[in-house]
Design a protein around this motif. Structure first.
Motif, PDB file in Angstrom:
ATOM      1  N   THR A  34      23.972  11.010 -63.473  1.00 32.96           N
ATOM      2  CA  THR A  34      22.635  11.385 -62.965  1.00 32.96           C
ATOM      3  C   THR A  34      22.542  12.828 -62.489  1.00 32.96           C
ATOM      4  O   THR A  34      21.524  13.217 -61.918  1.00 32.96           O
ATOM      5  CB  THR A  34      22.110  10.452 -61.845  1.00 32.96           C
ATOM      6  OG1 THR A  34      22.781  10.729 -60.618  1.00 32.96           O
ATOM      7  CG2 THR A  34      22.251   8.979 -62.222  1.00 32.96           C
ATOM      8  N   HIS A  53      17.734  13.211 -60.015  1.00 33.32           N
ATOM      9  CA  HIS A  53      17.400  12.123 -60.932  1.00 33.32           C
ATOM     10  C   HIS A  53      18.073  10.832 -60.473  1.00 33.32           C
ATOM     11  O   HIS A  53      19.137  10.855 -59.865  1.00 33.32           O
ATOM     12  CB  HIS A  53      17.834  12.465 -62.351  1.00 33.32           C
ATOM     13  CG  HIS A  53      17.004  13.517 -63.006  1.00 33.32           C
ATOM     14  ND1 HIS A  53      15.690  13.314 -63.362  1.00 33.32           N
ATOM     15  CD2 HIS A  53      17.300  14.789 -63.380  1.00 33.32           C
ATOM     16  CE1 HIS A  53      15.216  14.416 -63.933  1.00 33.32           C
ATOM     17  NE2 HIS A  53      16.164  15.328 -63.945  1.00 33.32           N
ATOM     18  N   ILE A  57      21.011  11.859 -67.126  1.00 30.57           N
ATOM     19  CA  ILE A  57      20.312  13.007 -67.697  1.00 30.57           C
ATOM     20  C   ILE A  57      20.659  13.044 -69.182  1.00 30.57           C
ATOM     21  O   ILE A  57      21.833  13.070 -69.553  1.00 30.57           O
ATOM     22  CB  ILE A  57      20.707  14.313 -66.994  1.00 30.57           C
ATOM     23  CG1 ILE A  57      20.209  14.277 -65.541  1.00 30.57           C
ATOM     24  CG2 ILE A  57      20.153  15.525 -67.743  1.00 30.57           C
ATOM     25  CD1 ILE A  57      20.646  15.432 -64.700  1.00 30.57           C
ATOM     26  N   SER A  73      15.468  12.807 -67.944  1.00 26.04           N
ATOM     27  CA  SER A  73      16.301  11.683 -67.532  1.00 26.04           C
ATOM     28  C   SER A  73      15.720  10.353 -67.988  1.00 26.04           C
ATOM     29  O   SER A  73      14.520  10.223 -68.217  1.00 26.04           O
ATOM     30  CB  SER A  73      16.418  11.686 -66.000  1.00 26.04           C
ATOM     31  OG  SER A  73      17.028  10.510 -65.525  1.00 26.04           O
ATOM     32  N   ASP A  75      15.273   8.101 -66.085  1.00 21.23           N
ATOM     33  CA  ASP A  75      14.424   7.618 -64.993  1.00 21.23           C
ATOM     34  C   ASP A  75      12.955   7.948 -65.257  1.00 21.23           C
ATOM     35  O   ASP A  75      12.106   7.761 -64.403  1.00 21.23           O
ATOM     36  CB  ASP A  75      14.882   8.151 -63.629  1.00 21.23           C
ATOM     37  CG  ASP A  75      14.728   9.661 -63.466  1.00 21.23           C
ATOM     38  OD1 ASP A  75      14.146  10.326 -64.355  1.00 21.23           O
ATOM     39  OD2 ASP A  75      15.210  10.178 -62.441  1.00 21.23           O
ATOM     40  N   THR A  77      11.606  10.886 -65.757  1.00 26.63           N
ATOM     41  CA  THR A  77      11.144  12.112 -65.133  1.00 26.63           C
ATOM     42  C   THR A  77      11.742  13.319 -65.851  1.00 26.63           C
ATOM     43  O   THR A  77      12.785  13.230 -66.492  1.00 26.63           O
ATOM     44  CB  THR A  77      11.518  12.198 -63.641  1.00 26.63           C
ATOM     45  OG1 THR A  77      12.940  12.255 -63.509  1.00 26.63           O
ATOM     46  CG2 THR A  77      10.950  11.026 -62.858  1.00 26.63           C
ATOM     47  N   LEU A  91       8.619  18.444 -60.589  1.00 30.66           N
ATOM     48  CA  LEU A  91       9.017  17.147 -61.131  1.00 30.66           C
ATOM     49  C   LEU A  91       7.828  16.544 -61.843  1.00 30.66           C
ATOM     50  O   LEU A  91       6.741  16.439 -61.280  1.00 30.66           O
ATOM     51  CB  LEU A  91       9.488  16.214 -60.007  1.00 30.66           C
ATOM     52  CG  LEU A  91       9.948  14.829 -60.437  1.00 30.66           C
ATOM     53  CD1 LEU A  91      11.246  14.924 -61.228  1.00 30.66           C
ATOM     54  CD2 LEU A  91      10.142  13.942 -59.216  1.00 30.66           C
ATOM     55  N   ASN A  93       6.539  13.177 -63.565  1.00 34.88           N
ATOM     56  CA  ASN A  93       6.879  11.769 -63.705  1.00 34.88           C
ATOM     57  C   ASN A  93       5.678  10.878 -63.974  1.00 34.88           C
ATOM     58  O   ASN A  93       5.786   9.677 -63.926  1.00 34.88           O
ATOM     59  CB  ASN A  93       7.626  11.257 -62.469  1.00 34.88           C
ATOM     60  CG  ASN A  93       6.796  11.353 -61.203  1.00 34.88           C
ATOM     61  OD1 ASN A  93       5.662  11.815 -61.223  1.00 34.88           O
ATOM     62  ND2 ASN A  93       7.369  10.929 -60.092  1.00 34.88           N
TER      63      ASN A  93
END
Length: 176
Positions: A34, A53, A57, A73, A75, A77, A91, A93
């Motif tokens: 991450t 994150h 990544i 990532s 995630d 984002t 960021l 997202n």
């Protein structure tokens, strides 16, 4: 000569992506742990760890001047980082609401202004997941690679697809 100058160690899981800065003085690595790390190529030392994150990544790249790095990532984002400080600058997202894009978000490329965080456009056209994307060095074109076996090239100004490259029998995982 094939001589190894440095071995970079510090991630706690496998490295899945890397990028050199435009000056070839830094190397960035992204990991399943991450984090992304910045490495000094001359000294062979870690310069910074980019934390933020919550999942691995899977993509990263420096901007054209090398003072920012962007990470993507699992995630869901994308983060923009200041290379000098190692701090997160922005960021992304949220998927934008776009009545012109009716396909799954992973079939499209979302284009953002990295400074303001403003959504600029949705580049659609692939029938399966988009696996990679890059700008040309002049910032005039955007290339995409897809699991549908095609690559596309978009005009960065008009956001229109100017070329559809077909011929592979399986997915295309990288473009450059």
């Amino acid at each position: 000569t094939g001589k190894c100058y440095h071995t970079f160690r510090g991630h706690s899981a496998e490295i899945v992506c890397l990028s050199f800065n435009p000056q070839s003085t830094l190397l960035a690595t992204g990991s399943m742990d991450t984090t992304a790390k910045l490495w000094d190529l001359e000294k062979g030392e870690e310069v910074a760890t980019l934390n933020g994150h919550s999942a691995e990544i899977i993509a990263l790249s420096f901007n054209t001047t090398g003072d920012r790095i962007i990470t993507g990532s699992f995630d869901h984002t994308v983060a923009v980082w200041d290379v000098g400080t190692g701090r997160e600058q922005n960021l992304f997202n949220k998927m934008p609401t776009n009545n012109n894009a009716t396909t799954c978000p992973c079939l499209c490329v979302q284009l953002w202004d990295a400074v303001t965080g403003t959504h600029i456009a949705t580049l659609a056209g692939h029938s399966k997941e988009v696996l990679d994307v890059c700008f040309d060095y002049a910032g005039q074109r955007i290339a995409t690679a897809s699991a549908d076996g095609s690559a596309r090239v978009y005009n960065a100004g008009t956001k229109q697809c100017i070329a559809k490259l077909e011929g592979h029998e399986d997915e295309i995982s990288k473009v450059s």
